[in-house]
Motif scaffolding. Sequence first.
Motif, PDB file in Angstrom:
ATOM      1  N   MET A  58       0.761  -1.462  -0.126  1.00 41.88           N
ATOM      2  CA  MET A  58       0.036  -0.154  -0.092  1.00 41.88           C
ATOM      3  C   MET A  58       0.975   1.309   0.154  1.00 41.88           C
ATOM      4  SD  MET A  58      -2.914   0.826   2.679  1.00 41.88           S
ATOM      5  CE  MET A  58      -4.437  -0.157   1.675  1.00 41.88           C
ATOM      6  N   SER A  59       0.680   2.186  -0.877  1.00 40.80           N
ATOM      7  CA  SER A  59       1.461   3.375  -0.959  1.00 40.80           C
ATOM      8  C   SER A  59       0.923   4.453   0.016  1.00 40.80           C
ATOM      9  CB  SER A  59       1.269   3.830  -2.524  1.00 40.80           C
ATOM     10  OG  SER A  59       0.175   4.479  -2.680  1.00 40.80           O
ATOM     11  N   GLU A  60       1.887   5.382   0.374  1.00 38.31           N
ATOM     12  CA  GLU A  60       1.555   6.576   1.178  1.00 38.31           C
ATOM     13  C   GLU A  60       0.165   7.392   0.833  1.00 38.31           C
ATOM     14  OE1 GLU A  60       1.566   8.858   4.511  1.00 38.31           O
ATOM     15  OE2 GLU A  60       3.061   7.436   3.942  1.00 38.31           O
ATOM     16  N   THR A  61      -0.080   7.372  -0.451  1.00 42.61           N
ATOM     17  CA  THR A  61      -1.362   8.050  -1.004  1.00 42.61           C
ATOM     18  C   THR A  61      -2.562   7.333  -0.383  1.00 42.61           C
ATOM     19  OG1 THR A  61      -0.119   8.965  -2.773  1.00 42.61           O
ATOM     20  CG2 THR A  61      -2.580   8.895  -2.997  1.00 42.61           C
ATOM     21  N   ASN A  62      -2.610   5.856  -0.449  1.00 39.23           N
ATOM     22  CA  ASN A  62      -3.569   5.158  -0.187  1.00 39.23           C
ATOM     23  C   ASN A  62      -3.833   5.312   1.571  1.00 39.23           C
ATOM     24  OD1 ASN A  62      -4.294   4.085  -2.561  1.00 39.23           O
ATOM     25  ND2 ASN A  62      -3.139   2.408  -2.288  1.00 39.23           N
ATOM     26  N   TYR A  63      -2.731   5.664   2.259  1.00 38.10           N
ATOM     27  CA  TYR A  63      -3.019   5.762   3.591  1.00 38.10           C
ATOM     28  C   TYR A  63      -3.894   6.990   3.970  1.00 38.10           C
ATOM     29  CZ  TYR A  63       1.060   2.393   4.254  1.00 38.10           C
ATOM     30  OH  TYR A  63       1.940   1.534   4.298  1.00 38.10           O
ATOM     31  N   GLN A  64      -3.465   8.082   3.176  1.00 39.31           N
ATOM     32  CA  GLN A  64      -4.101   9.163   3.270  1.00 39.31           C
ATOM     33  C   GLN A  64      -5.728   9.140   2.983  1.00 39.31           C
ATOM     34  OE1 GLN A  64      -2.684  12.085   4.175  1.00 39.31           O
ATOM     35  NE2 GLN A  64      -0.612  11.242   4.158  1.00 39.31           N
ATOM     36  N   GLN A  65      -6.108   8.053   2.368  1.00 39.05           N
ATOM     37  CA  GLN A  65      -7.594   7.798   2.022  1.00 39.05           C
ATOM     38  C   GLN A  65      -8.155   7.080   2.851  1.00 39.05           C
ATOM     39  OE1 GLN A  65      -7.157   6.266  -1.969  1.00 39.05           O
ATOM     40  NE2 GLN A  65      -6.563   8.166  -2.987  1.00 39.05           N
ATOM     41  N   LEU A  66      -7.514   6.464   3.812  1.00 38.68           N
ATOM     42  CA  LEU A  66      -8.318   5.656   4.867  1.00 38.68           C
ATOM     43  C   LEU A  66      -8.551   6.286   5.981  1.00 38.68           C
ATOM     44  CD1 LEU A  66      -5.824   2.609   4.926  1.00 38.68           C
ATOM     45  CD2 LEU A  66      -8.053   2.705   3.838  1.00 38.68           C
ATOM     46  N   THR A  67      -9.802   5.978   6.411  1.00 37.01           N
ATOM     47  CA  THR A  67     -10.254   6.657   7.975  1.00 37.01           C
ATOM     48  C   THR A  67      -9.346   6.099   9.026  1.00 37.01           C
ATOM     49  OG1 THR A  67     -11.519   4.931   8.466  1.00 37.01           O
ATOM     50  CG2 THR A  67     -12.585   6.896   7.063  1.00 37.01           C
ATOM     51  N   GLU A  68      -9.357   6.911  10.060  1.00 31.40           N
ATOM     52  CA  GLU A  68      -8.596   6.415  11.198  1.00 31.40           C
ATOM     53  C   GLU A  68      -8.857   4.811  11.447  1.00 31.40           C
ATOM     54  OE1 GLU A  68      -7.836   7.468  15.840  1.00 31.40           O
ATOM     55  OE2 GLU A  68      -8.658   8.759  14.503  1.00 31.40           O
ATOM     56  N   ALA A  69     -10.088   4.672  11.537  1.00 28.53           N
ATOM     57  CA  ALA A  69     -10.627   3.332  12.014  1.00 28.53           C
ATOM     58  C   ALA A  69     -10.141   2.296  11.006  1.00 28.53           C
ATOM     59  CB  ALA A  69     -11.906   3.027  12.197  1.00 28.53           C
ATOM     60  N   GLU A  70     -10.392   2.583   9.671  1.00 32.22           N
ATOM     61  CA  GLU A  70      -9.735   1.846   8.531  1.00 32.22           C
ATOM     62  C   GLU A  70      -7.988   1.405   8.769  1.00 32.22           C
ATOM     63  OE1 GLU A  70     -12.797   2.432   4.999  1.00 32.22           O
ATOM     64  OE2 GLU A  70     -11.024   3.996   5.280  1.00 32.22           O
ATOM     65  N   LEU A  71      -7.432   2.450   8.847  1.00 31.40           N
ATOM     66  CA  LEU A  71      -6.015   2.414   8.912  1.00 31.40           C
ATOM     67  C   LEU A  71      -5.505   1.548  10.252  1.00 31.40           C
ATOM     68  CD1 LEU A  71      -3.128   3.007   8.016  1.00 31.40           C
ATOM     69  CD2 LEU A  71      -3.392   5.367   9.258  1.00 31.40           C
ATOM     70  N   ARG A  72      -6.598   1.610  11.463  1.00 21.34           N
ATOM     71  CA  ARG A  72      -5.923   0.866  12.382  1.00 21.34           C
ATOM     72  C   ARG A  72      -6.505  -0.564  12.180  1.00 21.34           C
ATOM     73  NH1 ARG A  72      -8.848   3.611  15.828  1.00 21.34           N
ATOM     74  NH2 ARG A  72     -10.764   2.363  15.620  1.00 21.34           N
ATOM     75  N   GLU A  73      -7.292  -0.892  11.641  1.00 18.72           N
ATOM     76  CA  GLU A  73      -7.588  -2.288  11.181  1.00 18.72           C
ATOM     77  C   GLU A  73      -6.565  -2.907  10.276  1.00 18.72           C
ATOM     78  OE1 GLU A  73      -9.897  -4.616  12.155  1.00 18.72           O
ATOM     79  OE2 GLU A  73     -10.184  -3.073  13.728  1.00 18.72           O
ATOM     80  N   TYR A  74      -5.813  -2.047   9.283  1.00 19.30           N
ATOM     81  CA  TYR A  74      -4.949  -2.491   8.280  1.00 19.30           C
ATOM     82  C   TYR A  74      -3.880  -2.841   9.035  1.00 19.30           C
ATOM     83  CZ  TYR A  74      -1.423  -2.183   4.795  1.00 19.30           C
ATOM     84  OH  TYR A  74      -0.223  -2.682   3.997  1.00 19.30           O
ATOM     85  N   ILE A  75      -3.527  -1.968  10.180  1.00 21.00           N
ATOM     86  CA  ILE A  75      -2.213  -1.987  10.933  1.00 21.00           C
ATOM     87  C   ILE A  75      -2.358  -3.220  11.538  1.00 21.00           C
ATOM     88  CG2 ILE A  75      -0.834  -1.168  12.834  1.00 21.00           C
ATOM     89  CD1 ILE A  75      -1.355   1.487  11.576  1.00 21.00           C
ATOM     90  N   LYS A  76      -3.500  -3.747  12.048  1.00 24.20           N
ATOM     91  CA  LYS A  76      -3.791  -5.077  12.736  1.00 24.20           C
ATOM     92  C   LYS A  76      -3.391  -6.057  11.954  1.00 24.20           C
ATOM     93  CE  LYS A  76      -7.359  -3.372  16.108  1.00 24.20           C
ATOM     94  NZ  LYS A  76      -8.578  -3.311  16.532  1.00 24.20           N
ATOM     95  N   HIS A  77      -3.593  -5.968  10.690  1.00 19.20           N
ATOM     96  CA  HIS A  77      -3.619  -7.151   9.894  1.00 19.20           C
ATOM     97  C   HIS A  77      -2.207  -7.146   9.020  1.00 19.20           C
ATOM     98  CE1 HIS A  77      -7.564  -7.578  11.057  1.00 19.20           C
ATOM     99  NE2 HIS A  77      -8.109  -8.051   9.988  1.00 19.20           N
ATOM    100  N   HIS A  78      -1.631  -5.993   9.265  1.00 14.19           N
ATOM    101  CA  HIS A  78      -0.019  -6.070   8.550  1.00 14.19           C
ATOM    102  C   HIS A  78       0.695  -5.319   9.446  1.00 14.19           C
ATOM    103  CE1 HIS A  78      -3.280  -5.970   5.229  1.00 14.19           C
ATOM    104  NE2 HIS A  78      -2.274  -6.781   4.599  1.00 14.19           N
ATOM    105  N   PRO A  79       1.248  -5.914  10.655  1.00 16.22           N
ATOM    106  CA  PRO A  79       1.934  -5.298  11.658  1.00 16.22           C
ATOM    107  C   PRO A  79       3.524  -5.040  11.247  1.00 16.22           C
ATOM    108  CG  PRO A  79       1.800  -7.456  12.089  1.00 16.22           C
ATOM    109  CD  PRO A  79       0.790  -7.275  10.858  1.00 16.22           C
ATOM    110  N   GLN A  80       3.731  -5.527  10.015  1.00 16.49           N
ATOM    111  CA  GLN A  80       5.301  -5.392   9.458  1.00 16.49           C
ATOM    112  C   GLN A  80       5.239  -3.908   8.830  1.00 16.49           C
ATOM    113  OE1 GLN A  80       2.858  -7.346   8.225  1.00 16.49           O
ATOM    114  NE2 GLN A  80       2.779  -7.247   6.094  1.00 16.49           N
TER     115      GLN A  80
END
Length: 59
Positions: free
Chosen positions: A1-23
Motif C-alpha cells: 500500500m502506498s502513502e497516498t492510500n494511507y491518506q485515503q483511509l479513515t482512522e478506523a480503517e487504518l487501525r484495522e489495516y495495521i492490525k492485519h499488517h503489523p510489519q
Amino acid sequence: MSETNYQQLTEAELREYIKHHPQDEEAFQHYLSIIRSKPNRVVVSTGEQLEAELKKRLA
C-alpha cells in the motif's frame, strides 16, 4: 500500500489495516502521526499519572 492510500483511509480503517499488517512500518508511522496530531492528547507513563489525569477529567 502506498502513502497516498494511507491518506485515503479513515482512522478506523487504518487501525484495522495495521492490525492485519503489523510489519508495515510506514502505515504504523502514519497512524501515529494522526494520533499525535489530535488536540487534548494526554500521554501518561505511570499508573499514578493515569489515575491523576482521570480524576481531573471526572471532577
